[in-house]
Design a protein around this motif. Structure first.
Motif, PDB file in Angstrom:
ATOM      1  N   LEU A 286      54.456  51.366  49.927  1.00 14.97           N
ATOM      2  CA  LEU A 286      55.457  50.474  50.494  1.00 14.97           C
ATOM      3  C   LEU A 286      56.651  50.271  49.572  1.00 14.97           C
ATOM      4  CD1 LEU A 286      53.202  47.743  52.114  1.00 14.97           C
ATOM      5  CD2 LEU A 286      54.449  49.580  53.252  1.00 14.97           C
ATOM      6  N   ARG A 287      56.452  50.384  48.267  1.00 11.78           N
ATOM      7  CA  ARG A 287      57.524  50.144  47.308  1.00 11.78           C
ATOM      8  C   ARG A 287      58.201  51.402  46.801  1.00 11.78           C
ATOM      9  NH1 ARG A 287      55.980  44.999  43.622  1.00 11.78           N
ATOM     10  NH2 ARG A 287      55.417  43.650  45.344  1.00 11.78           N
ATOM     11  N   SER A 288      57.828  52.532  47.323  1.00 10.31           N
ATOM     12  CA  SER A 288      58.415  53.775  46.823  1.00 10.31           C
ATOM     13  C   SER A 288      59.859  53.923  47.284  1.00 10.31           C
ATOM     14  CB  SER A 288      57.585  54.971  47.300  1.00 10.31           C
ATOM     15  OG  SER A 288      57.539  55.000  48.700  1.00 10.31           O
ATOM     16  N   ARG A 289      60.617  54.598  46.466  1.00  8.04           N
ATOM     17  CA  ARG A 289      62.042  54.795  46.717  1.00  8.04           C
ATOM     18  C   ARG A 289      62.246  56.076  47.534  1.00  8.04           C
ATOM     19  NH1 ARG A 289      64.029  53.709  40.588  1.00  8.04           N
ATOM     20  NH2 ARG A 289      63.539  51.479  40.570  1.00  8.04           N
ATOM     21  N   PRO A 290      63.409  56.225  48.130  1.00  6.87           N
ATOM     22  CA  PRO A 290      63.692  57.476  48.839  1.00  6.87           C
ATOM     23  C   PRO A 290      63.562  58.675  47.899  1.00  6.87           C
ATOM     24  CG  PRO A 290      65.324  55.826  49.395  1.00  6.87           C
ATOM     25  CD  PRO A 290      64.479  55.243  48.291  1.00  6.87           C
ATOM     26  N   GLY A 291      62.933  59.705  48.373  1.00 12.52           N
ATOM     27  CA  GLY A 291      62.686  60.882  47.556  1.00 12.52           C
ATOM     28  C   GLY A 291      61.338  60.854  46.868  1.00 12.52           C
ATOM     29  N   GLN A 292      60.733  59.688  46.764  1.00 12.35           N
ATOM     30  CA  GLN A 292      59.415  59.548  46.149  1.00 12.35           C
ATOM     31  C   GLN A 292      58.382  59.059  47.160  1.00 12.35           C
ATOM     32  OE1 GLN A 292      60.168  56.722  43.073  1.00 12.35           O
ATOM     33  NE2 GLN A 292      61.071  58.223  41.696  1.00 12.35           N
ATOM     34  N   ARG A 293      58.760  58.942  48.396  1.00 14.90           N
ATOM     35  CA  ARG A 293      57.885  58.350  49.396  1.00 14.90           C
ATOM     36  C   ARG A 293      56.743  59.255  49.818  1.00 14.90           C
ATOM     37  NH1 ARG A 293      62.577  55.785  53.172  1.00 14.90           N
ATOM     38  NH2 ARG A 293      63.111  54.129  51.734  1.00 14.90           N
ATOM     39  N   VAL A 294      56.966  60.539  49.804  1.00 11.32           N
ATOM     40  CA  VAL A 294      55.996  61.453  50.391  1.00 11.32           C
ATOM     41  C   VAL A 294      54.672  61.418  49.648  1.00 11.32           C
ATOM     42  CG1 VAL A 294      55.540  63.854  50.966  1.00 11.32           C
ATOM     43  CG2 VAL A 294      57.791  62.910  51.343  1.00 11.32           C
ATOM     44  N   ASP A 295      54.701  61.513  48.331  1.00  6.81           N
ATOM     45  CA  ASP A 295      53.449  61.538  47.569  1.00  6.81           C
ATOM     46  C   ASP A 295      52.643  60.258  47.753  1.00  6.81           C
ATOM     47  OD1 ASP A 295      53.735  64.098  46.548  1.00  6.81           O
ATOM     48  OD2 ASP A 295      54.890  63.410  44.824  1.00  6.81           O
ATOM     49  N   ALA A 296      53.304  59.111  47.706  1.00  3.16           N
ATOM     50  CA  ALA A 296      52.596  57.844  47.858  1.00  3.16           C
ATOM     51  C   ALA A 296      52.011  57.704  49.259  1.00  3.16           C
ATOM     52  CB  ALA A 296      53.536  56.678  47.562  1.00  3.16           C
ATOM     53  N   ARG A 297      52.755  58.113  50.251  1.00  3.24           N
ATOM     54  CA  ARG A 297      52.260  58.001  51.629  1.00  3.24           C
ATOM     55  C   ARG A 297      51.182  59.026  51.925  1.00  3.24           C
ATOM     56  NH1 ARG A 297      57.804  56.407  54.806  1.00  3.24           N
ATOM     57  NH2 ARG A 297      58.081  54.435  53.713  1.00  3.24           N
ATOM     58  N   LEU A 298      51.256  60.194  51.319  1.00  4.18           N
ATOM     59  CA  LEU A 298      50.186  61.175  51.482  1.00  4.18           C
ATOM     60  C   LEU A 298      48.896  60.684  50.847  1.00  4.18           C
ATOM     61  CD1 LEU A 298      51.919  64.623  50.900  1.00  4.18           C
ATOM     62  CD2 LEU A 298      50.914  63.774  53.004  1.00  4.18           C
ATOM     63  N   ALA A 299      48.998  60.025  49.706  1.00  4.64           N
ATOM     64  CA  ALA A 299      47.804  59.465  49.063  1.00  4.64           C
ATOM     65  C   ALA A 299      47.173  58.398  49.949  1.00  4.64           C
ATOM     66  CB  ALA A 299      48.161  58.891  47.706  1.00  4.64           C
ATOM     67  N   LEU A 300      47.991  57.554  50.535  1.00  6.76           N
ATOM     68  CA  LEU A 300      47.482  56.521  51.435  1.00  6.76           C
ATOM     69  C   LEU A 300      46.823  57.150  52.658  1.00  6.76           C
ATOM     70  CD1 LEU A 300      47.265  53.553  52.321  1.00  6.76           C
ATOM     71  CD2 LEU A 300      49.516  53.809  53.368  1.00  6.76           C
ATOM     72  N   ALA A 301      47.477  58.117  53.271  1.00  2.00           N
ATOM     73  CA  ALA A 301      46.922  58.759  54.460  1.00  2.00           C
ATOM     74  C   ALA A 301      45.631  59.508  54.138  1.00  2.00           C
ATOM     75  CB  ALA A 301      47.948  59.715  55.060  1.00  2.00           C
ATOM     76  N   ASP A 302      45.545  60.082  52.955  1.00  2.00           N
ATOM     77  CA  ASP A 302      44.342  60.792  52.539  1.00  2.00           C
ATOM     78  C   ASP A 302      43.150  59.836  52.467  1.00  2.00           C
ATOM     79  OD1 ASP A 302      42.571  62.682  51.553  1.00  2.00           O
ATOM     80  OD2 ASP A 302      43.356  62.605  49.519  1.00  2.00           O
ATOM     81  N   HIS A 303      43.341  58.678  51.861  1.00  2.00           N
ATOM     82  CA  HIS A 303      42.244  57.717  51.738  1.00  2.00           C
ATOM     83  C   HIS A 303      41.858  57.113  53.081  1.00  2.00           C
ATOM     84  CE1 HIS A 303      42.131  58.082  47.471  1.00  2.00           C
ATOM     85  NE2 HIS A 303      43.373  57.659  47.317  1.00  2.00           N
TER      86      HIS A 303
ATOM     87  N   LEU B 144      30.602  55.198  50.833  1.00  2.00           N
ATOM     88  CA  LEU B 144      31.753  56.050  50.512  1.00  2.00           C
ATOM     89  C   LEU B 144      32.988  55.586  51.279  1.00  2.00           C
ATOM     90  CD1 LEU B 144      32.895  58.591  49.139  1.00  2.00           C
ATOM     91  CD2 LEU B 144      32.129  59.881  51.117  1.00  2.00           C
ATOM     92  N   ALA B 145      32.820  55.214  52.537  1.00  2.00           N
ATOM     93  CA  ALA B 145      33.949  54.721  53.334  1.00  2.00           C
ATOM     94  C   ALA B 145      34.500  53.425  52.744  1.00  2.00           C
ATOM     95  CB  ALA B 145      33.528  54.510  54.782  1.00  2.00           C
ATOM     96  N   ALA B 146      33.616  52.552  52.277  1.00  2.00           N
ATOM     97  CA  ALA B 146      34.068  51.292  51.669  1.00  2.00           C
ATOM     98  C   ALA B 146      34.872  51.563  50.399  1.00  2.00           C
ATOM     99  CB  ALA B 146      32.878  50.397  51.361  1.00  2.00           C
ATOM    100  N   ILE B 147      34.427  52.512  49.596  1.00  2.00           N
ATOM    101  CA  ILE B 147      35.156  52.869  48.379  1.00  2.00           C
ATOM    102  C   ILE B 147      36.518  53.451  48.732  1.00  2.00           C
ATOM    103  CG2 ILE B 147      35.168  54.459  46.410  1.00  2.00           C
ATOM    104  CD1 ILE B 147      32.094  54.072  46.329  1.00  2.00           C
ATOM    105  N   GLN B 148      36.572  54.290  49.766  1.00  2.00           N
ATOM    106  CA  GLN B 148      37.846  54.881  50.168  1.00  2.00           C
ATOM    107  C   GLN B 148      38.805  53.834  50.731  1.00  2.00           C
ATOM    108  OE1 GLN B 148      36.425  58.055  52.696  1.00  2.00           O
ATOM    109  NE2 GLN B 148      36.843  59.553  51.091  1.00  2.00           N
ATOM    110  N   ILE B 149      38.271  52.824  51.393  1.00  2.00           N
ATOM    111  CA  ILE B 149      39.129  51.741  51.886  1.00  2.00           C
ATOM    112  C   ILE B 149      39.728  50.970  50.715  1.00  2.00           C
ATOM    113  CG2 ILE B 149      39.098  49.527  53.112  1.00  2.00           C
ATOM    114  CD1 ILE B 149      37.196  50.869  55.124  1.00  2.00           C
ATOM    115  N   VAL B 150      38.952  50.759  49.665  1.00  2.00           N
ATOM    116  CA  VAL B 150      39.481  50.093  48.471  1.00  2.00           C
ATOM    117  C   VAL B 150      40.608  50.931  47.866  1.00  2.00           C
ATOM    118  CG1 VAL B 150      38.926  49.408  46.098  1.00  2.00           C
ATOM    119  CG2 VAL B 150      37.378  48.808  47.959  1.00  2.00           C
ATOM    120  N   TYR B 151      40.412  52.233  47.779  1.00  2.00           N
ATOM    121  CA  TYR B 151      41.467  53.113  47.260  1.00  2.00           C
ATOM    122  C   TYR B 151      42.689  53.108  48.178  1.00  2.00           C
ATOM    123  CZ  TYR B 151      38.712  55.116  43.479  1.00  2.00           C
ATOM    124  OH  TYR B 151      37.995  55.295  42.338  1.00  2.00           O
TER     125      TYR B 151
END
Length: 97
Positions: A30-47, A14-21
């Motif tokens: 990394l490519r998100s624009r201002p105002g759209q950064r929170v959702d992308a970074r929250l998804a990364l932090a969640d995984h 499960l940890a290996a799968i989450q690392i892939v995600y």
């Protein structure tokens, strides 16, 4: 904590799968624009936090698991708040009368 060996291997898988995600979520974060950064970074932090919690659980280290869950708690709470605040979500309307 006494976790059977099959459970430990499942947690590592499960940890290996989450690392892939997490790696897949890194590019949009990394490519998100201002105002759209929170959702992308929250998804990364969640995984990343989920992978850390899974590895700690597989290792049987309760202290590391609690540290991972303490870090993961605010991330998941903020994701829930952002999900409930979206424009598409039904809102309660106050009616006088």
């Amino acid at each position: 904590m006494d976790i059977p060996s099959v459970g430990r291997w499942l947690m590592l898988a499960l940890a290996a799968i989450q690392i892939v995600y997490a790696v897949r979520a890194l590019k949009p974060a990394l490519r998100s624009r201002p105002g759209q950064r929170v959702d992308a970074r929250l998804a990364l932090a969640d995984h990343v936090g989920g992978a850390a919690a899974s590895v700690a659980l597989a290792a049987g280290d309760l202290t590391a698991l609690l540290c991972a869950l303490v870090a993961l708690g605010p991330v998941m709470t903020w994701q829930l708040v952002r999900h409930l605040r979206r424009d598409g979500a039904p809102r309660l309307e106050h009616r006088d009368g």
